[in-house]
Structures are given as structure tokens and as C-alpha cells.
Design a protein around this motif. Structure first.
Motif, PDB file in Angstrom:
ATOM      1  N   GLN A  39       0.823  -1.199   0.000  1.00 51.55           N
ATOM      2  CA  GLN A  39       0.000   0.000   0.000  1.00 51.55           C
ATOM      3  C   GLN A  39       0.865   1.260   0.000  1.00 51.55           C
ATOM      4  OE1 GLN A  39      -3.743   0.464   0.099  1.00 51.55           O
ATOM      5  NE2 GLN A  39      -2.661   2.232  -0.732  1.00 51.55           N
ATOM      6  N   ARG A  40       1.942   1.223   0.770  1.00 59.44           N
ATOM      7  CA  ARG A  40       2.849   2.382   0.826  1.00 59.44           C
ATOM      8  C   ARG A  40       3.462   2.642  -0.550  1.00 59.44           C
ATOM      9  NH1 ARG A  40       5.752   0.531   4.567  1.00 59.44           N
ATOM     10  NH2 ARG A  40       4.446   1.344   6.223  1.00 59.44           N
ATOM     11  N   ALA A  41       3.887   1.558  -1.220  1.00 59.21           N
ATOM     12  CA  ALA A  41       4.492   1.706  -2.546  1.00 59.21           C
ATOM     13  C   ALA A  41       3.475   2.210  -3.571  1.00 59.21           C
ATOM     14  CB  ALA A  41       5.079   0.375  -2.998  1.00 59.21           C
ATOM     15  N   LEU A  42       2.236   1.719  -3.486  1.00 63.41           N
ATOM     16  CA  LEU A  42       1.200   2.142  -4.423  1.00 63.41           C
ATOM     17  C   LEU A  42       0.866   3.626  -4.248  1.00 63.41           C
ATOM     18  CD1 LEU A  42      -1.228  -0.908  -4.227  1.00 63.41           C
ATOM     19  CD2 LEU A  42      -0.018  -0.133  -6.273  1.00 63.41           C
ATOM     20  N   THR A  43       0.785   4.071  -3.009  1.00 66.06           N
ATOM     21  CA  THR A  43       0.484   5.476  -2.758  1.00 66.06           C
ATOM     22  C   THR A  43       1.602   6.366  -3.292  1.00 66.06           C
ATOM     23  OG1 THR A  43      -0.740   4.848  -0.763  1.00 66.06           O
ATOM     24  CG2 THR A  43      -0.122   7.160  -0.981  1.00 66.06           C
ATOM     25  N   ALA A  44       2.845   5.955  -3.054  1.00 65.04           N
ATOM     26  CA  ALA A  44       3.982   6.726  -3.567  1.00 65.04           C
ATOM     27  C   ALA A  44       3.955   6.768  -5.094  1.00 65.04           C
ATOM     28  CB  ALA A  44       5.290   6.121  -3.071  1.00 65.04           C
ATOM     29  N   HIS A  45       3.597   5.642  -5.733  1.00 66.69           N
ATOM     30  CA  HIS A  45       3.514   5.587  -7.200  1.00 66.69           C
ATOM     31  C   HIS A  45       2.443   6.556  -7.714  1.00 66.69           C
ATOM     32  CE1 HIS A  45       2.921   4.141 -11.273  1.00 66.69           C
ATOM     33  NE2 HIS A  45       1.676   3.816 -10.988  1.00 66.69           N
ATOM     34  N   THR A  46       1.304   6.595  -7.031  1.00 64.83           N
ATOM     35  CA  THR A  46       0.220   7.479  -7.456  1.00 64.83           C
ATOM     36  C   THR A  46       0.644   8.940  -7.394  1.00 64.83           C
ATOM     37  OG1 THR A  46      -1.381   5.867  -6.617  1.00 64.83           O
ATOM     38  CG2 THR A  46      -2.194   8.086  -7.060  1.00 64.83           C
ATOM     39  N   LEU A  47       1.281   9.324  -6.293  1.00 63.61           N
ATOM     40  CA  LEU A  47       1.729  10.711  -6.156  1.00 63.61           C
ATOM     41  C   LEU A  47       2.840  11.036  -7.145  1.00 63.61           C
ATOM     42  CD1 LEU A  47       0.697  12.878  -4.084  1.00 63.61           C
ATOM     43  CD2 LEU A  47      -0.053  10.539  -3.612  1.00 63.61           C
ATOM     44  N   ALA A  48       3.729  10.070  -7.417  1.00 64.02           N
ATOM     45  CA  ALA A  48       4.800  10.301  -8.392  1.00 64.02           C
ATOM     46  C   ALA A  48       4.225  10.478  -9.789  1.00 64.02           C
ATOM     47  CB  ALA A  48       5.784   9.130  -8.367  1.00 64.02           C
ATOM     48  N   THR A  49       3.169   9.729 -10.125  1.00 64.64           N
ATOM     49  CA  THR A  49       2.525   9.871 -11.436  1.00 64.64           C
ATOM     50  C   THR A  49       1.909  11.257 -11.586  1.00 64.64           C
ATOM     51  OG1 THR A  49       2.046   7.496 -11.492  1.00 64.64           O
ATOM     52  CG2 THR A  49       0.788   8.899 -12.978  1.00 64.64           C
ATOM     53  N   ALA A  50       1.253  11.720 -10.530  1.00 64.31           N
ATOM     54  CA  ALA A  50       0.679  13.067 -10.568  1.00 64.31           C
ATOM     55  C   ALA A  50       1.775  14.110 -10.722  1.00 64.31           C
ATOM     56  CB  ALA A  50      -0.120  13.323  -9.296  1.00 64.31           C
ATOM     57  N   SER A  51       2.895  13.923 -10.031  1.00 68.64           N
ATOM     58  CA  SER A  51       4.005  14.873 -10.124  1.00 68.64           C
ATOM     59  C   SER A  51       4.614  14.880 -11.510  1.00 68.64           C
ATOM     60  CB  SER A  51       5.072  14.540  -9.080  1.00 68.64           C
ATOM     61  OG  SER A  51       4.559  14.668  -7.772  1.00 68.64           O
ATOM     62  N   SER A  52       4.669  13.702 -12.144  1.00 64.40           N
ATOM     63  CA  SER A  52       5.247  13.634 -13.486  1.00 64.40           C
ATOM     64  C   SER A  52       4.387  14.400 -14.485  1.00 64.40           C
ATOM     65  CB  SER A  52       5.416  12.182 -13.932  1.00 64.40           C
ATOM     66  OG  SER A  52       4.159  11.568 -14.202  1.00 64.40           O
ATOM     67  N   LEU A  53       3.070  14.381 -14.286  1.00 62.49           N
ATOM     68  CA  LEU A  53       2.194  15.157 -15.160  1.00 62.49           C
ATOM     69  C   LEU A  53       2.435  16.651 -14.944  1.00 62.49           C
ATOM     70  CD1 LEU A  53      -0.111  15.394 -17.188  1.00 62.49           C
ATOM     71  CD2 LEU A  53      -1.726  15.200 -15.286  1.00 62.49           C
ATOM     72  N   ILE A 118      -9.155   9.906  -7.525  1.00 63.13           N
ATOM     73  CA  ILE A 118      -8.638   8.575  -7.818  1.00 63.13           C
ATOM     74  C   ILE A 118      -8.276   7.881  -6.510  1.00 63.13           C
ATOM     75  CG2 ILE A 118      -7.751   9.161 -10.104  1.00 63.13           C
ATOM     76  CD1 ILE A 118      -4.961   9.382  -8.869  1.00 63.13           C
ATOM     77  N   GLY A 119      -8.128   6.556  -6.575  1.00 64.09           N
ATOM     78  CA  GLY A 119      -7.657   5.796  -5.431  1.00 64.09           C
ATOM     79  C   GLY A 119      -6.144   5.717  -5.444  1.00 64.09           C
ATOM     80  N   SER A 120      -5.608   4.958  -4.501  1.00 60.81           N
ATOM     81  CA  SER A 120      -4.152   4.832  -4.407  1.00 60.81           C
ATOM     82  C   SER A 120      -3.722   3.371  -4.513  1.00 60.81           C
ATOM     83  CB  SER A 120      -3.651   5.429  -3.083  1.00 60.81           C
ATOM     84  OG  SER A 120      -4.327   4.833  -1.989  1.00 60.81           O
ATOM     85  N   ASP A 121      -4.435   2.599  -5.326  1.00 58.11           N
ATOM     86  CA  ASP A 121      -4.083   1.180  -5.496  1.00 58.11           C
ATOM     87  C   ASP A 121      -4.086   0.793  -6.975  1.00 58.11           C
ATOM     88  OD1 ASP A 121      -6.775   1.456  -5.850  1.00 58.11           O
ATOM     89  OD2 ASP A 121      -7.368  -0.105  -4.436  1.00 58.11           O
ATOM     90  N   LEU A 122      -3.463   1.669  -7.785  1.00 58.64           N
ATOM     91  CA  LEU A 122      -3.463   1.477  -9.242  1.00 58.64           C
ATOM     92  C   LEU A 122      -2.033   1.375  -9.761  1.00 58.64           C
ATOM     93  CD1 LEU A 122      -6.142   4.150 -10.000  1.00 58.64           C
ATOM     94  CD2 LEU A 122      -6.376   1.736 -10.615  1.00 58.64           C
TER      95      LEU A 122
END
Length: 215
Positions: A39-53, A118-122
Motif C-alpha cells: 500500500q505504501r508503494a502504491l500510494t507513492a507511485h500514485t503521487l509520483a505519477t501526478a508529479s510527473s504530469l 482517484i484511489g491509491s491502489d493502481l
């Protein structure tokens, strides 16, 4: 001097990744500690994706709001800052539908022209998914149209919902957690006179078998 328009909001719904308090279905196969790590890794991935945009889209005009569950306000603010979110909000209590509607209503009340949740498990989330959602909402808003954007999930739910106005009834009476979430939501939208714009289907990470493609 004219006021600067308020930015749109990308709201990430996230639960604090504490063992035994998140990803219950995943924990049944992996154990509480491992499920919390995922879950921690998924949340970090979600925020990193938003930052990349934010870094690559010159037309970017949205702020990232981390909507937190499982922490008090001060701790939630520290976690939000550590993940690089622009702002933090608490999810509050109630069903998933009530919490989603609360975030949409809060964002629109604050003056955001569009709110995407969005959720944080994608694990398969990509910046282009978010870009498409905001583009559709922005185009509809420019034409004076109400708009609903949904990201279908492979389990019958949805992984994204975007709106440019508040529709409380859209989240009422939905069988949350079932395979009919998307179907019931589109039926509600039809009753309200809204035709949803559907994005690409994605898969949530809920069960141990869902980890295989991600690995």
C-alpha cells in the motif's frame, strides 16, 4: 486586476499504510506487514505519477490533494508533505460514496472548476490517464456542459471519477464493493441526464494474484 482562476483539483484517496489497517484482502494472502508495504508503494507511485504530469504538461493547472484516512490532521499533514502533495484533506467518516461526494463537493466549493478523484491502489496508472480526464472536463466546461468522467475498473468498479459540478445523487444507492458499481453509477448518471466519458480500463490491486502483472 482580475482574480486568478482557481486550479482544478486531483484528489488522491489514501489510507495510512499501517499493518492491519489497510488492504485487508491483500493481507489475507501476504500478511499484514507485507500488505502495508504494498500500500505504501502504491500510494507513492500514485503521487509520483501526478508529479510527473505536473512536470511535463505545460498546460497543467491543477493541485494535488491527498485525502487521508486513518490519521489525525497533524500526522496526515506531515505524510502529505512527505509525499509531495500540494494540500491535505481528511476523508471523514461514512461510506465510500459519502467520502467521494464530500471530496468533490469540497473541491468545487473551494472554486475548483474540475475535481478528479482517484484511489491509491493502481499500479498501472499513467500520467496520460489523468491528462485525458482533465482535458475532457475542461472541454466540457468551456462549452458550458456538465461532465462526468469515469475510469472503468476490471472488477466492475471504477478507478477514477471526475466532475465539473456536484451531483450528490450520483453516489447514492451504489452497491459499493460489488461488481455493479460502474453499472449502477452509469445508470444514476443516465437518470440525471449525464452521459459519462469513459477512460481506459485499469485494474486495482486488491488480491495477491493482482500482484503478478505488477511484479
Amino acid at each position: 486586476m482580475p482574480k486568478r482562476p482557481r486550479p482544478a483539483q486531483l484528489v488522491v484517496m489514501a489510507r495510512w499504510p499501517a499493518p492491519g489497517r489497510c488492504k485487508g484482502r491483500l493481507a489475507r494472502g501476504l500478511g499484514d506487514g507485507r500488505a502495508a508495504q504494498v500500500q505504501r508503494a502504491l500510494t507513492a507511485h500514485t503521487l509520483a505519477t501526478a508529479s510527473s504530469l505536473a512536470a511535463t504538461n505545460s498546460l497543467r493547472n491543477f493541485e494535488v490533494v491527498l485525502a487521508v484516512s486513518g490519521l489525525a490532521a497533524r500526522a496526515a499533514q506531515r505524510w502529505s508533505s512527505a509525499l509531495g502533495a500540494d494540500r491535505m484533506a481528511l476523508q471523514g467518516s461514512g461510506s465510500l460514496g459519502l467520502r467521494l461526494q464530500r471530496q468533490v463537493h469540497r473541491g468545487l466549493r473551494e472554486g475548483a472548476p474540475q475535481v478528479v478523484v482517484i484511489g491509491s491502489d493502481l499500479p498501472g496508472l499513467e500520467a496520460t490517464d489523468l491528462e485525458q480526464a482533465f482535458a475532457e472536463l475542461g472541454s466540457a466546461g468551456a462549452e458550458g456542459r456538465s461532465c462526468l468522467v469515469l475510469g472503468p475498473a476490471s472488477d466492475g468498479g471504477y478507478w477514477l471519477v471526475g466532475l465539473n459540478r456536484s451531483w450528490p445523487r450520483l453516489f447514492a444507492g451504489i452497491p459499493w464493493g460489488s461488481e455493479r458499481v460502474l453499472a449502477a453509477t452509469t445508470e444514476q448518471a443516465s437518470a440525471l441526464g449525464i452521459k459519462p466519458h469513459l477512460l481506459q480500463e485499469r485494474s486495482d490491486l486488491d488480491w495477491p494474484a493482482d500482484l503478478v502483472p505488477w511484479r
